[in-house]
Design a protein around this motif. Structure first.
Motif, PDB file in Angstrom:
ATOM      1  N   ALA A 133       0.711  -1.292   0.071  1.00  0.00           N
ATOM      2  CA  ALA A 133       0.041   0.016   0.072  1.00  0.00           C
ATOM      3  C   ALA A 133       0.794   1.127  -0.052  1.00  0.00           C
ATOM      4  O   ALA A 133       0.459   2.369  -0.747  1.00  0.00           O
ATOM      5  N   ARG A 134       1.960   1.169   0.814  1.00  0.00           N
ATOM      6  CA  ARG A 134       2.739   2.416   0.911  1.00  0.00           C
ATOM      7  C   ARG A 134       3.503   2.734  -0.589  1.00  0.00           C
ATOM      8  O   ARG A 134       3.927   4.009  -0.659  1.00  0.00           O
ATOM      9  N   LEU A 135       3.331   1.946  -1.863  1.00  0.00           N
ATOM     10  CA  LEU A 135       4.046   2.322  -3.069  1.00  0.00           C
ATOM     11  C   LEU A 135       3.006   3.038  -3.766  1.00  0.00           C
ATOM     12  O   LEU A 135       3.488   3.431  -4.737  1.00  0.00           O
ATOM     13  N   GLY A 136       1.883   3.120  -3.076  1.00  0.00           N
ATOM     14  CA  GLY A 136       0.711   3.701  -4.097  1.00  0.00           C
ATOM     15  C   GLY A 136      -0.069   2.853  -4.985  1.00  0.00           C
ATOM     16  O   GLY A 136       0.423   1.394  -4.971  1.00  0.00           O
ATOM     17  N   GLY A 137      -0.952   3.271  -5.941  1.00  0.00           N
ATOM     18  CA  GLY A 137      -1.804   2.633  -6.699  1.00  0.00           C
ATOM     19  C   GLY A 137      -1.485   2.912  -8.132  1.00  0.00           C
ATOM     20  O   GLY A 137      -0.658   3.807  -8.465  1.00  0.00           O
ATOM     21  N   VAL A 138      -2.113   2.242  -8.980  1.00  0.00           N
ATOM     22  CA  VAL A 138      -2.134   2.560 -10.309  1.00  0.00           C
ATOM     23  C   VAL A 138      -3.538   2.641 -10.731  1.00  0.00           C
ATOM     24  O   VAL A 138      -4.271   1.910 -10.721  1.00  0.00           O
ATOM     25  N   ASP A 139      -3.818   3.753 -11.533  1.00  0.00           N
ATOM     26  CA  ASP A 139      -4.860   4.065 -12.196  1.00  0.00           C
ATOM     27  C   ASP A 139      -4.888   3.462 -13.593  1.00  0.00           C
ATOM     28  O   ASP A 139      -4.208   4.056 -14.309  1.00  0.00           O
ATOM     29  N   LEU A 140      -5.975   2.713 -13.895  1.00  0.00           N
ATOM     30  CA  LEU A 140      -5.791   2.194 -15.461  1.00  0.00           C
ATOM     31  C   LEU A 140      -6.832   2.831 -16.284  1.00  0.00           C
ATOM     32  O   LEU A 140      -8.091   2.724 -15.701  1.00  0.00           O
ATOM     33  N   ASP A 141      -6.714   3.195 -17.508  1.00  0.00           N
ATOM     34  CA  ASP A 141      -7.753   3.552 -18.452  1.00  0.00           C
ATOM     35  C   ASP A 141      -8.350   2.181 -19.082  1.00  0.00           C
ATOM     36  O   ASP A 141      -7.587   1.692 -19.903  1.00  0.00           O
ATOM     37  N   LEU A 142      -9.444   1.968 -18.602  1.00  0.00           N
ATOM     38  CA  LEU A 142      -9.931   0.684 -19.316  1.00  0.00           C
ATOM     39  C   LEU A 142     -11.025   0.862 -20.517  1.00  0.00           C
ATOM     40  O   LEU A 142     -11.974   1.961 -20.215  1.00  0.00           O
ATOM     41  N   PRO A 143     -10.764   0.499 -21.617  1.00  0.00           N
ATOM     42  CA  PRO A 143     -11.595   0.784 -22.809  1.00  0.00           C
ATOM     43  C   PRO A 143     -13.101   0.206 -22.246  1.00  0.00           C
ATOM     44  O   PRO A 143     -13.442  -0.407 -21.515  1.00  0.00           O
ATOM     45  N   ALA A 144     -13.861   1.078 -22.912  1.00  0.00           N
ATOM     46  CA  ALA A 144     -15.273   0.877 -22.786  1.00  0.00           C
ATOM     47  C   ALA A 144     -15.882  -0.740 -23.675  1.00  0.00           C
ATOM     48  O   ALA A 144     -15.002  -0.935 -24.525  1.00  0.00           O
ATOM     49  N   ARG A 145     -16.663  -1.283 -22.954  1.00  0.00           N
ATOM     50  CA  ARG A 145     -16.961  -2.705 -23.518  1.00  0.00           C
ATOM     51  C   ARG A 145     -17.758  -2.502 -25.071  1.00  0.00           C
ATOM     52  O   ARG A 145     -18.606  -1.726 -25.069  1.00  0.00           O
ATOM     53  N   SER A 146     -17.382  -3.338 -25.941  1.00  0.00           N
ATOM     54  CA  SER A 146     -17.954  -2.998 -27.377  1.00  0.00           C
ATOM     55  C   SER A 146     -19.095  -4.153 -27.397  1.00  0.00           C
ATOM     56  O   SER A 146     -19.967  -4.082 -28.390  1.00  0.00           O
ATOM     57  N   HIS A 147     -19.205  -4.981 -26.532  1.00  0.00           N
ATOM     58  CA  HIS A 147     -20.033  -6.155 -26.421  1.00  0.00           C
ATOM     59  C   HIS A 147     -20.797  -6.113 -25.347  1.00  0.00           C
ATOM     60  O   HIS A 147     -20.005  -6.118 -24.193  1.00  0.00           O
ATOM     61  N   ALA A 148     -22.079  -6.393 -25.100  1.00  0.00           N
ATOM     62  CA  ALA A 148     -22.465  -7.041 -23.733  1.00  0.00           C
ATOM     63  C   ALA A 148     -22.105  -8.092 -23.208  1.00  0.00           C
ATOM     64  O   ALA A 148     -21.674  -9.057 -23.900  1.00  0.00           O
ATOM     65  N   VAL A 149     -22.004  -8.040 -21.734  1.00  0.00           N
ATOM     66  CA  VAL A 149     -21.577  -9.141 -21.157  1.00  0.00           C
ATOM     67  C   VAL A 149     -22.487 -10.388 -21.184  1.00  0.00           C
ATOM     68  O   VAL A 149     -23.820 -10.444 -21.296  1.00  0.00           O
ATOM     69  N   ARG A 150     -21.842 -11.670 -21.461  1.00  0.00           N
ATOM     70  CA  ARG A 150     -23.045 -12.797 -21.824  1.00  0.00           C
ATOM     71  C   ARG A 150     -22.246 -13.748 -20.659  1.00  0.00           C
ATOM     72  O   ARG A 150     -21.054 -13.778 -20.443  1.00  0.00           O
ATOM     73  N   ALA A 151     -23.196 -14.798 -20.333  1.00  0.00           N
ATOM     74  CA  ALA A 151     -22.778 -16.072 -19.697  1.00  0.00           C
ATOM     75  C   ALA A 151     -21.832 -17.000 -20.331  1.00  0.00           C
ATOM     76  O   ALA A 151     -22.113 -16.955 -21.737  1.00  0.00           O
ATOM     77  N   ALA A 152     -21.089 -17.573 -19.781  1.00  0.00           N
ATOM     78  CA  ALA A 152     -20.311 -18.566 -20.345  1.00  0.00           C
ATOM     79  C   ALA A 152     -20.696 -19.861 -20.749  1.00  0.00           C
ATOM     80  O   ALA A 152     -21.792 -20.225 -20.308  1.00  0.00           O
ATOM     81  N   ASP A 153     -20.719 -20.293 -21.976  1.00  0.00           N
ATOM     82  CA  ASP A 153     -21.239 -21.453 -22.608  1.00  0.00           C
ATOM     83  C   ASP A 153     -20.245 -22.618 -22.219  1.00  0.00           C
ATOM     84  O   ASP A 153     -19.503 -22.822 -23.020  1.00  0.00           O
ATOM     85  N   LEU A 154     -20.730 -23.376 -21.090  1.00  0.00           N
ATOM     86  CA  LEU A 154     -19.956 -24.611 -20.656  1.00  0.00           C
ATOM     87  C   LEU A 154     -20.603 -25.952 -21.280  1.00  0.00           C
ATOM     88  O   LEU A 154     -21.681 -26.207 -20.920  1.00  0.00           O
ATOM     89  N   PRO A 155     -19.802 -26.937 -21.940  1.00  0.00           N
ATOM     90  CA  PRO A 155     -20.280 -28.134 -22.217  1.00  0.00           C
ATOM     91  C   PRO A 155     -20.419 -29.045 -20.896  1.00  0.00           C
ATOM     92  O   PRO A 155     -20.232 -28.811 -19.789  1.00  0.00           O
ATOM     93  N   GLU A 156     -21.924 -29.821 -21.121  1.00  0.00           N
ATOM     94  CA  GLU A 156     -22.146 -30.657 -19.898  1.00  0.00           C
ATOM     95  C   GLU A 156     -21.235 -31.675 -19.769  1.00  0.00           C
ATOM     96  O   GLU A 156     -20.959 -32.427 -20.696  1.00  0.00           O
TER      97      GLU A 156
END
Length: 81
Positions: free
Chosen positions: A58-81
């Motif tokens: 913590a004493r070293l400080g933090g990092v602020d990252l510029d995160l790009p906006a999502r281009s697609h909506a979040v979707r659930a993972a499609d896992l095989p059964e």
């Protein structure tokens, strides 16, 4: 009060103890006492790895990252059964 003797202590360990004691403004004996007391006293609450790393760096400080906006909506993972 009890007394202990430590035999066969490596010279490099003794030197590191001497330097550590000097940094803390104590004698080597007082430093060894403090180290042993801390080692056997479990007063600190156990934390998860993330919390421990966050606290440690913590004493070293933090990092602020510029995160790009999502281009697609979040979707659930499609896992095989």
């Amino acid at each position: 009060m009890a007394a202990i003797s430590i035999r066969d202590l490596d010279d490099s360990v003794k030197e590191k103890l001497r330097l550590r004691a000097a940094r803390h403004g104590r004698s080597m004996e007082a430093e060894a006492r403090a180290i042993l007391t801390e080692a056997v006293t479990d007063e600190r609450p156990r934390t998860d790895l993330f919390s421990a790393l966050t606290e440690r760096f913590a004493r070293l400080g933090g990092v602020d990252l510029d995160l790009p906006a999502r281009s697609h909506a979040v979707r659930a993972a499609d896992l095989p059964e």
